[in-house]
Design an enzyme around this catalytic site. Structure first.
Site, PDB file in Angstrom:
ATOM      1  CD  GLN A  64      -2.816  -0.782  -0.215  1.00  0.00           C
ATOM      2  OE1 GLN A  64      -3.410   0.175  -0.685  1.00  0.00           O
ATOM      3  NE2 GLN A  64      -2.592  -1.805  -0.930  1.00  0.00           N
ATOM      4  CG  HIS A  70      -0.958   2.231  -4.087  1.00  0.00           C
ATOM      5  ND1 HIS A  70      -1.345   2.204  -5.488  1.00  0.00           N
ATOM      6  CD2 HIS A  70      -1.630   0.974  -3.628  1.00  0.00           C
ATOM      7  CE1 HIS A  70      -2.191   0.973  -5.949  1.00  0.00           C
ATOM      8  NE2 HIS A  70      -2.021   0.207  -4.836  1.00  0.00           N
ATOM      9  CD  GLU A  74      -8.567   1.171  -0.776  1.00  0.00           C
ATOM     10  OE1 GLU A  74      -7.299   1.644  -0.220  1.00  0.00           O
ATOM     11  OE2 GLU A  74      -8.783   1.297  -1.752  1.00  0.00           O
ATOM     12  CG  HIS A  75      -6.899  -2.971   0.572  1.00  0.00           C
ATOM     13  ND1 HIS A  75      -6.394  -1.775   0.211  1.00  0.00           N
ATOM     14  CD2 HIS A  75      -7.551  -3.337  -0.715  1.00  0.00           C
ATOM     15  CE1 HIS A  75      -6.511  -1.330  -1.128  1.00  0.00           C
ATOM     16  NE2 HIS A  75      -7.310  -2.467  -1.448  1.00  0.00           N
ATOM     17  CG  ASP A 133      -4.786  -4.242  -5.435  1.00  0.00           C
ATOM     18  OD1 ASP A 133      -5.734  -4.112  -4.905  1.00  0.00           O
ATOM     19  OD2 ASP A 133      -3.406  -4.153  -4.869  1.00  0.00           O
ATOM     20  CG  HIS A 155     -52.564  11.245  -0.529  1.00  0.00           C
ATOM     21  ND1 HIS A 155     -52.132  12.778  -0.978  1.00  0.00           N
ATOM     22  CD2 HIS A 155     -51.120  10.717  -0.612  1.00  0.00           C
ATOM     23  CE1 HIS A 155     -51.080  12.904  -1.167  1.00  0.00           C
ATOM     24  NE2 HIS A 155     -50.499  11.654  -1.393  1.00  0.00           N
TER      25      HIS A 155
END
Lengths: 429, 429
Positions: free
Chosen positions: A259, A262, A327-328, A361, A420
């Site tokens: 990670q 990235h 996230e992961h 991924d 109604h």
């Protein structure tokens, strides 16, 4: 890197810092983005061309110049190395198979009095996929956005991606051909989001916009939300790992770094009750860092936003990880499925010692577009459902409305809505 | 009222006007709303109390003053007329039964090589429901927001509703007691949305905010989206009716007016291939209008935003209705289910001559919170899914990662992400 124990006196303050990771300060760019969106809405392709000249350093001469030819995509695909072509096909097939399993179905239920109630699920008519360009132009992102839209049954799928210096990423073009995408536009950033949200002379207005991007793209997506649907507002990537002494510290270290490489803003957080594992992973991270081509990015990320937390036990580790809502999430323990019921918030959960996050991924099948920054507490992974929507189905027989019409009319009357009430009463016998 | 034929020369221009219905100009209020949100984030309850003094004309003396006591809710429930109590219980039970059927389930699939892939579905931890106050305080809105959250399994459910002059709507309090809601705050407008998104001294920060509201509420929901999830951005209510000569013009007229009586901004649109029906409905509308207590609102709505369109045939009528993508769609034809496959976009579809839209507002079971203004092209009705989110599940065996790890590593390498590549390679034999 934060290297802390949950018993430390200042633990809470450190942990709050981790919880605040990945907050994007949208306010800083919102005026710029609002202006970009307004320019595209007013001047359409004329504005797009100006933005391309400014940001991507080339000047389209015509509307047609904005689009990538299908021939160049086919050519890029033919030029692919055979092994890579096979690998991408494997990825395509596995991602498609997984997403087909998650496709929601229309359903109905009926009652003996003649009532039918249900939900009809329908694809949206059109979807616009944003794929970042330049150094972050990943063919895997294209697959992960296109395939759920295709499985949903979306008729019109378009792609926008910036092409700095008018040089498209060949891998991305090849992936477009592989996926059967034909409408690809060389447009990036907030301009692309606005073009897809409102349409231009040759870029169609779409119903849903998905895909990753920087803060300008994220802000533009938030601003057009409501006029179109979007998937989520995503920030920098991140991984959380829950591990016990059965975990391999060498593997844990490279998983954290996968990670960190990235993005300098990425977060990598290991939480373990094992002081031994924590110490060993710390050493292994340094060993790995020196071997990585992207060492500079990974080092900055891990030093500024990485953390190893030692807890009293696994229960506490899980409790902290649920607050982080990564996230992961890797669960590298002896019996990972036993912990699954206690894990509440994570975009994707990778279980066991043979499941590195990177497998998800590319080829595992589930989507790699996942909620970041703690938003896994309320967002889901990108999926087929992002490209479909539901309509309630209601059908009453004369018998059915006579059975519950009186109650309905009473509530409507109580709310002061007599039209109604009357619309029900006129059908009662 | 627009009374037009699809063959008219100026039809396209008129139709475009209908497509543009219900557009909210958020830009006009965004500065005001942004300031309100910032004030609440900074000063919390202090700011809330100031906003209440200003907008609701009463002054809370303490934080506790912001909350409605459970005793007053129980008392309001006890005071309910027996018939109304029974009607609300019927509604509660039917809405709950329908929503239980739509609750998504966790699932997984396994492969012979030891792979497990799936999705785990989890409720969000907390939800904040906004219920408008004053003249639009409808107990049915409370049921429609609370029940899906309860069926999802949300642990903390809070409600915010404005109480002008510190006089809560007794019906709403009764409905809270009936639903088992205990945390109800006397806070309204954009302030309430900000309080639920960011938390105050005694109003908890939630993960998801749902519920209807005016343009200030809608704008605030859009602004906090990303920090929390929201259901949708909704505008004025609307109905579309597809009808043939089998429809009862008297029923069609009161059905159209049942939307018109909501709001001067509401839209009511009948599309039919029958000139005869169109002419008759027009007459019946006027007959009904004179009998309605809310005539003034209904007349303004129907005159300024109502339409009857005569088409060449039913195919054309459906095609036009798909472009309109109405919140509510009635299909008042001889064989309505035969048309269902061709209907692409509508929030809820009411089939047949015995299914007035109002039955869906109260007791049928499906949710009455639906996408408006054409957003049924991409939004779904409010439902259990709004209060749940998914996590991908991925588990590989040693055999499984060895089967596809090489392809994964190759794609990672091609994308220049070597830590990704290595995190897979270290697990290969």
């Amino acid at each position: 890197m934060m290297f802390i124990n949950s018993k430390d006196g200042n633990f809470e303050a450190n942990f709050q810092e981790l919880l605040g990771r990945g907050k994007m300060d949208i306010a800083t760019v919102s005026n710029i983005v609002m202006n970009i969106i307004n320019e595209i809405r007013t001047d359409k392709n004329k504005a797009l061309k100006e933005h391309i000249s400014k940001f991507d350093k080339w000047t389209p001469n015509s509307d047609e110049d904005l689009q990538i030819s299908t021939e160049s995509m086919a050519k890029a695909y033919e030029n692919l190395d055979k092994k890579l072509k096979d690998a991408l096909h494997l990825a395509y097939d596995r991602i498609k198979a997984y997403h087909q399993k998650q496709k929601p179905k229309s359903w109905f239920d009926d009652e003996a009095n003649g009532t039918i109630l249900g939900q009809k699920v329908t694809p949206v008519d059109s979807a616009g996929l944003y794929i970042p360009g330049g150094k972050a132009a990943y063919p895997s992102s294209l697959l992960m956005n296109v395939i759920p839209a295709q499985v949903a049954g979306v008729e019109e799928i378009i792609v926008c991606t910036p092409t700095p210096d008018n040089e498209p990423n060949e891998l991305l073009l090849a992936a477009c051909h592989l996926c059967g995408v034909t409408k690809v536009f060389k447009v990036g950033g907030a301009s692309a989001i606005a073009a897809m949200a409102y349409g231009t002379e040759n870029i169609p207005k779409v119903d849903v916009i998905t895909g990753p991007g920087n803060i300008f793209v994220a802000t533009a997506k938030k601003m057009v939300f409501g006029d179109v649907h979007i998937d989520m507002i995503a920030g920098p990537s991140e991984i959380g790992i829950l591990a016990d002494e059965s975990a391999n510290p060498n593997h844990m270290a490279i998983d954290l770094l996968s990670q960190a490489e990235h993005d300098e803003m990425a977060s990598s957080i290991l939480i373990t009750p094992s002081q031994k594992l924590a110490d060993e992973v710390k050493v292994e991270i340094e060993n790995w860092l020196q071997k990585l081509p992207r060492q500079e990015i990974a080092r900055k990320s891990i030093e500024e936003r990485g953390a190893i937390i030692v807890t009293s036990d696994m229960d506490e580790a899980i409790e902290l990880m649920n607050q982080i809502a990564p996230e992961h999430l890797e669960v590298a323990t002896t019996s990972p499925f036993e912990l699954l019921p206690f894990i509440k918030h994570a975009g994707a959960i990778f279980l066991g010692h043979n499941t590195p996050e990177a497998i998800g991924d590319y080829v595992a099948g589930p989507n790699h577009t996942l909620p970041t920054g703690g938003t896994a507490k309320f967002y889901s992974p990108l999926g087929v459902e992002n490209f479909m929507k539901k309509s309630s189905i209601i059908s009453f027989s004369s018998k059915a409305i006579n059975e519950i019409g009186e109650e309905c009319a009473l509530i409507a009357n109580t709310e002061g809505l007599t039209a109604h009430e009357q619309s029900v009463r006129v059908r009662l016998k």
